[in-house]
Design a protein around this motif. Sequence first.
Motif, PDB file in Angstrom:
ATOM      1  N   THR A 219       0.908  -1.117  -0.003  1.00  0.00           N
ATOM      2  CA  THR A 219      -0.013   0.115  -0.073  1.00  0.00           C
ATOM      3  C   THR A 219       0.937   1.113  -0.077  1.00  0.00           C
ATOM      4  OG1 THR A 219       0.064   0.089   2.412  1.00  0.00           O
ATOM      5  CG2 THR A 219      -1.959  -1.001   1.271  1.00  0.00           C
ATOM      6  N   LYS A 220       0.208   2.379  -0.283  1.00  0.00           N
ATOM      7  CA  LYS A 220       1.049   3.528  -0.420  1.00  0.00           C
ATOM      8  C   LYS A 220       1.607   4.259   0.840  1.00  0.00           C
ATOM      9  CE  LYS A 220      -1.451   5.398  -4.319  1.00  0.00           C
ATOM     10  NZ  LYS A 220      -2.542   6.510  -4.923  1.00  0.00           N
ATOM     11  N   ASN A 221       1.126   3.778   1.853  1.00  0.00           N
ATOM     12  CA  ASN A 221       1.587   3.878   3.129  1.00  0.00           C
ATOM     13  C   ASN A 221       2.626   3.227   3.640  1.00  0.00           C
ATOM     14  OD1 ASN A 221       0.218   1.707   3.864  1.00  0.00           O
ATOM     15  ND2 ASN A 221      -1.133   2.803   5.459  1.00  0.00           N
ATOM     16  N   GLY A 222       3.277   2.330   3.048  1.00  0.00           N
ATOM     17  CA  GLY A 222       4.390   1.384   3.415  1.00  0.00           C
ATOM     18  C   GLY A 222       3.875   0.311   3.960  1.00  0.00           C
ATOM     19  N   GLY A 223       2.483  -0.180   4.110  1.00  0.00           N
ATOM     20  CA  GLY A 223       1.971  -0.977   4.884  1.00  0.00           C
ATOM     21  C   GLY A 223       1.517  -2.281   3.563  1.00  0.00           C
ATOM     22  N   CYS A 224       0.530  -3.010   3.869  1.00  0.00           N
ATOM     23  CA  CYS A 224       0.315  -4.071   2.651  1.00  0.00           C
ATOM     24  C   CYS A 224      -1.027  -4.495   3.059  1.00  0.00           C
ATOM     25  CB  CYS A 224       1.202  -5.321   2.641  1.00  0.00           C
ATOM     26  SG  CYS A 224       1.281  -6.402   4.225  1.00  0.00           S
ATOM     27  N   ILE A 225      -1.703  -5.060   2.246  1.00  0.00           N
ATOM     28  CA  ILE A 225      -2.982  -5.837   2.275  1.00  0.00           C
ATOM     29  C   ILE A 225      -2.900  -7.211   2.122  1.00  0.00           C
ATOM     30  CG2 ILE A 225      -5.228  -6.211   1.076  1.00  0.00           C
ATOM     31  CD1 ILE A 225      -5.181  -3.320   2.402  1.00  0.00           C
ATOM     32  N   GLY A 226      -3.379  -8.014   2.946  1.00  0.00           N
ATOM     33  CA  GLY A 226      -3.136  -9.509   3.107  1.00  0.00           C
ATOM     34  C   GLY A 226      -4.420 -10.331   2.950  1.00  0.00           C
TER      35      GLY A 226
END
Length: 234
Positions: A219-226
Amino acid sequence: MMRLCAILFLAAAGWAVPLSAEVFSLWPFSSGDGGGSLEDALKPSRLWSEKVVVDGHSLELGVSLVQNPLDVCYKNLRKLYPDARFAANSNSLLVEIKRKNGIRRRLYLLAIEGIYPTIEFTMDLPAEKLKPSHWPADFPLPPGSKPIAVMEFPKRNAVYGAFSSEFGISQTLPSVAAALKNAGWNSITNEHKDAFNGTGEVLMKQNPPSLIIIGFSPTKNGGCIGTIYKRRNQ
């Protein structure tokens, strides 16, 4: 094979970034009004439909074949539904059409080379935004993560969950894979060991015979979708 494709594209929701990703999902987002006839635009031939439970709501997933190639489908749908929400790439198209009664028709078109011009998946979603009422107890949820959606497939003893994580894939994938291995699952692909290129994992368990597929997208904020998809073999 066709049924497996229907499940995998749903299970791949977390791998998707609209307009650039490989696959999309049926999960809700806001959209404009639309009108017209999907039958006129696509002329689908129905294969089958099945009951699913999305965040506690009983819905129906339909699967059809469309003879037109993906680009023709896109042009026809754009013409009939200029205010609908579209996301597309080279082999897939996601459309959401808001009906007058508030129901949202979610339409996913997938082109698979050498199989058929286009495969169509449809689902009618309620007007209100869906939120997960529960998270499966055997699905690991890393610290700082939030559930996004849960979909159950009663006929196939399967369940799918999507969540967001504050951390990147290189941290989240090993965490989820380790939790599943500690719970008795055996990794088949071992992508969690690749800190730079790993994006998913396939795991199996013999007792009872079961399969889990996990996948991640940044994701754009440095996280992710799992995403986690689990099926128990009958």
